[in-house]
Design an enzyme around this catalytic site. Structure first.
Site, PDB file in Angstrom:
ATOM      1  N   ASN A  23       0.801  -1.224   0.000  1.00  0.00           N
ATOM      2  CA  ASN A  23       0.000   0.000   0.000  1.00  0.00           C
ATOM      3  C   ASN A  23       0.835   1.276   0.000  1.00  0.00           C
ATOM      4  OD1 ASN A  23      -2.209  -1.585  -0.141  1.00  0.00           O
ATOM      5  ND2 ASN A  23      -2.910  -1.236   1.966  1.00  0.00           N
ATOM      6  N   CYS A 117     -16.127  -3.670  -4.949  1.00  0.00           N
ATOM      7  CA  CYS A 117     -15.420  -4.952  -4.895  1.00  0.00           C
ATOM      8  C   CYS A 117     -15.989  -5.747  -3.738  1.00  0.00           C
ATOM      9  CB  CYS A 117     -13.911  -4.759  -4.798  1.00  0.00           C
ATOM     10  SG  CYS A 117     -13.364  -4.178  -3.210  1.00  0.00           S
ATOM     11  N   ARG A 122     -17.013   1.161  -2.152  1.00  0.00           N
ATOM     12  CA  ARG A 122     -15.775   1.910  -2.337  1.00  0.00           C
ATOM     13  C   ARG A 122     -15.867   3.002  -3.417  1.00  0.00           C
ATOM     14  NH1 ARG A 122     -10.793  -2.240  -1.845  1.00  0.00           N
ATOM     15  NH2 ARG A 122      -9.746  -0.337  -1.229  1.00  0.00           N
ATOM     16  N   ASP A 311      -7.314  -3.862   7.441  1.00  0.00           N
ATOM     17  CA  ASP A 311      -6.596  -4.894   6.676  1.00  0.00           C
ATOM     18  C   ASP A 311      -6.047  -6.014   7.572  1.00  0.00           C
ATOM     19  OD1 ASP A 311      -7.170  -3.368   4.485  1.00  0.00           O
ATOM     20  OD2 ASP A 311      -5.127  -2.657   4.155  1.00  0.00           O
TER      21      ASP A 311
HETATM   22  C1  UD1 Z   1      -4.005   0.442  -1.979  1.00  0.00           C
HETATM   23  C2  UD1 Z   1      -4.379   0.842  -0.588  1.00  0.00           C
HETATM   24  O1  UD1 Z   1      -3.683   1.594   0.051  1.00  0.00           O
HETATM   25  N1  UD1 Z   1      -5.466   0.260  -0.100  1.00  0.00           N
HETATM   26  C3  UD1 Z   1      -5.865   0.555   1.260  1.00  0.00           C
HETATM   27  C4  UD1 Z   1      -6.649   1.841   1.271  1.00  0.00           C
HETATM   28  O2  UD1 Z   1      -7.773   1.668   0.419  1.00  0.00           O
HETATM   29  P1  UD1 Z   1      -8.616   2.948  -0.034  1.00  0.00           P
HETATM   30  O3  UD1 Z   1      -7.699   4.091  -0.230  1.00  0.00           O
HETATM   31  O4  UD1 Z   1      -9.458   2.507  -1.167  1.00  0.00           O
HETATM   32  O5  UD1 Z   1      -9.529   3.178   1.251  1.00  0.00           O
HETATM   33  P2  UD1 Z   1     -10.115   4.533   1.808  1.00  0.00           P
HETATM   34  O6  UD1 Z   1      -9.353   4.937   3.030  1.00  0.00           O
HETATM   35  O7  UD1 Z   1     -10.231   5.510   0.702  1.00  0.00           O
HETATM   36  O8  UD1 Z   1     -11.575   4.069   2.240  1.00  0.00           O
HETATM   37  C5  UD1 Z   1     -12.082   4.270   3.551  1.00  0.00           C
HETATM   38  C6  UD1 Z   1     -13.589   4.393   3.475  1.00  0.00           C
HETATM   39  O9  UD1 Z   1     -13.913   5.604   2.798  1.00  0.00           O
HETATM   40  C7  UD1 Z   1     -14.841   5.369   1.760  1.00  0.00           C
HETATM   41  N2  UD1 Z   1     -14.566   6.314   0.661  1.00  0.00           N
HETATM   42  C8  UD1 Z   1     -13.298   6.430   0.175  1.00  0.00           C
HETATM   43  C9  UD1 Z   1     -13.022   7.302  -0.865  1.00  0.00           C
HETATM   44  C10 UD1 Z   1     -14.071   8.058  -1.403  1.00  0.00           C
HETATM   45  O10 UD1 Z   1     -13.904   8.851  -2.343  1.00  0.00           O
HETATM   46  N3  UD1 Z   1     -15.325   7.920  -0.888  1.00  0.00           N
HETATM   47  C11 UD1 Z   1     -15.594   7.067   0.139  1.00  0.00           C
HETATM   48  O11 UD1 Z   1     -16.751   6.969   0.582  1.00  0.00           O
HETATM   49  C12 UD1 Z   1     -14.561   3.900   1.345  1.00  0.00           C
HETATM   50  O12 UD1 Z   1     -15.661   3.334   0.672  1.00  0.00           O
HETATM   51  C13 UD1 Z   1     -14.288   3.268   2.691  1.00  0.00           C
HETATM   52  O13 UD1 Z   1     -15.505   2.953   3.314  1.00  0.00           O
HETATM   53  O14 UD1 Z   1      -7.064   2.111   2.624  1.00  0.00           O
HETATM   54  C14 UD1 Z   1      -7.943   1.115   3.173  1.00  0.00           C
HETATM   55  C15 UD1 Z   1      -8.350   1.586   4.563  1.00  0.00           C
HETATM   56  O15 UD1 Z   1      -7.280   1.586   5.410  1.00  0.00           O
HETATM   57  C16 UD1 Z   1      -7.244  -0.236   3.182  1.00  0.00           C
HETATM   58  O16 UD1 Z   1      -8.171  -1.213   3.581  1.00  0.00           O
HETATM   59  C17 UD1 Z   1      -6.712  -0.588   1.800  1.00  0.00           C
HETATM   60  O17 UD1 Z   1      -5.863  -1.722   1.898  1.00  0.00           O
HETATM   61  C1  PEP Z   2      -8.161  -3.887   0.659  1.00  0.00           C
HETATM   62  C2  PEP Z   2      -6.879  -4.015   0.333  1.00  0.00           C
HETATM   63  O1  PEP Z   2      -6.302  -3.554  -0.801  1.00  0.00           O
HETATM   64  P1  PEP Z   2      -6.932  -2.696  -2.000  1.00  0.00           P
HETATM   65  O2  PEP Z   2      -7.270  -1.339  -1.465  1.00  0.00           O
HETATM   66  O3  PEP Z   2      -5.810  -2.626  -2.986  1.00  0.00           O
HETATM   67  O4  PEP Z   2      -8.140  -3.453  -2.492  1.00  0.00           O
HETATM   68  C3  PEP Z   2      -5.903  -4.666   1.242  1.00  0.00           C
HETATM   69  O5  PEP Z   2      -4.691  -4.508   1.021  1.00  0.00           O
HETATM   70  O6  PEP Z   2      -6.330  -5.353   2.186  1.00  0.00           O
END
Ligand code: UD1
Ligand code: PEP
Length: 424
Positions: A23, A117, A122, A311
């Protein structure tokens, strides 16, 4: 399709080298779109997601070389193509991280919408709203995000903005942080994510010439500069891989030294593991994890860093499945991240999930079974359960594991697990 076969009941003992964090690697690779000079990343993990990000950047026109022996990735040149196609984005949601850098440097980008997913819907609304606040014009059409910066008084350059996130988002913080480095003027990111991978990204951007204040806090201030230069940056250790092995060692009653890891990267996971009965000690070359006596049921709630990482939720649940007493596990980040529950139940775990909480009542023994998982951490939780289970477990859909764990079967076998990959 490959499968993993595992015979439970072996105690894990020894040292495991922790790789560079997936990540952190993914956003760090995207920084190469911000400069035409070479970005070299060391301590790079050989993971399917890293390969996918490499393919995406290559398709944007960059030279991409990943030497898995020296664990180095070289990213060089300027993007000549600004579309991130569905075929790559559907494989890996983090592909959205090219949007901010492409807009900041070239004033245009077309990126497939990642879609939902297994773990949740997301959305990427926070990424898009922030970029719009910085002057981008965005429309959604045929499953794609079409974005450009109008060539008005700024000449097609993003401008600084005060962005207040209504909820903490790792990806949105990263995308806007990268975009802000080349914007005109100052950007403030308020209620920014504080994950160690973001601090690593800040460090890398600063080494490329970016001006960023507030490292490690939830308020990042970015003073835009005209250009960034190349750099060499070492990717920080993968705290989720390390935490996974800590649970794996603990469920077998063993002792592991997680080489290269530091306790502070674990955040609240350290406290939860200690409460569960796992000694966690910082040593010079890593973190030593040793199960003291029995395992105890502990309640956890997932939260943004430094809280308990989502995670790590599935892996901790597998551990709790054989602990004394009950444990309540509450998932607050993703709405559908209990996909491992039915599979763990098939292995004999007693888990009742309702809404965002699951009650785990520890059992004396789990039993091996053929299992199938729908996402990365769910898959690895089944491996952890299988290590303590009586009999054989076959884990199907290994491609989920390969997204985030490098040679997991070799690393576990080297510390005593009876595990092998069965090519399919
Ligand atoms: C590649 C990477 O680094 N992946 C990590 C990243 O995912 P990722 O960056 O996708 O996760 P986010 O921190 O953005 O998501 C947190 C929450 O915010 C919500 N959300 C996010 C963006 C947005 O525009 N709108 C919205 O509603 C998502 O649906 C979720 O419920 O952080 C997550 C939370 O620690 C981890 O589980 C993932 O492993
Ligand atoms: C949710 C994960 O990754 P990603 O945001 O790439 O789907 C993860 O690393 O557990």
């Amino acid at each position: 399709m490959d499968r993993i076969r595992l015979q439970g009941g072996r105690r894990l003992d020894g040292r495991i080298a922790i790789g560079g964090a997936k990540n952190a690697a993914l956003p760090l690779m995207a920084t190469s779109l911000l400069t035409e000079q070479a970005v070299v990343l060391t301590n790079a993990p050989a993971l399917a997601d890293v390969a996918t990000m490499g393919n995406l950047l290559a398709q944007h026109g960059l030279k991409v070389e990943h030497d898995t022996t020296t664990r180095q990735i070289l990213l060089d040149g300027a993007a000549t193509q600004f579309e991130a196609p569905y075929d790559l984005v559907r494989k890996m949601r983090a592909s959205i991280l090219v949007l901010g850098p492409l807009l900041a440097r070239f004033g245009q980008a077309r990126v497939s919408l990642p879609g939902g997913c297994a773990i949740g819907t997301r959305p990427v609304d926070l990424h898009l709203k922030g970029l719009e606040q910085m002057g981008a014009v965005i429309d959604l059409e045929a499953g794609y995000i079409n974005a450009h910066v109008p060539k008005g008084e700024n000449g097609g350059r993003l401008k600084g903005a005060r962005i207040i996130f209504p909820q903490v988002s790792v990806g949105a913080t990263e995308n806007l942080l990268m975009a802000a480095t080349l914007a005109e003027g100052t950007t403030q990111l308020i209620n920014a994510a504080r994950e160690p991978e973001i601090t690593d990204l800040v460090k890398c951007l600063v080494s490329m010439g970016a001006k960023i204040e507030g490292e490690g806090s939830d308020r990042l201030t970015v003073h835009g500069v005209d250009s960034l230069h190349g750099t060499t940056h070492a990717i920080l250790p993968d705290r989720i891989e390390a935490g996974t092995f800590a649970c794996a060692g603990a469920i077998t009653g063993g002792e592991l030294l997680l080489e290269g890891m530091t306790l502070e990267l674990f955040g609240a996971c350290t406290r939860s593991l200690r409460e569960a009965g796992v000694e966690m000690l910082q040593e010079e070359d890593g973190v030593r994890c040793r199960r003291l006596n029995g395992l105890h049921g502990v309640d956890v709630m997932t939260e943004p860093f430094p809280g308990f990482a989502t995670d790590m939720q599935a892996q901790f649940m597998a551990l709790m499945a054989v602990a004394d007493g009950a444990s309540m596990i509450t998932e607050t980040i993703f709405e559908n991240r209990f996909m491992h529950v039915p599979e763990l139940t098939r292995m004999g775990a007693r888990i009742n999930a309702h809404g965002s909480s699951a009650i785990v009542r520890g059992v004396a023994k789990l039993s091996g079974a053929p299992v199938m998982a729908t996402d990365l951490r769910a898959s690895v939780s089944l491996i952890i359960a299988a290590l303590a289970a009586e009999g054989e477990t076959i884990v199907n859909r290994v491609y989920h594991l390969d997204r985030g764990y490098e040679r997991i079967e070799e690393k576990l076998a080297a510390v005593g697990a009876d595990i092998e990959r069965m090519p399919g």
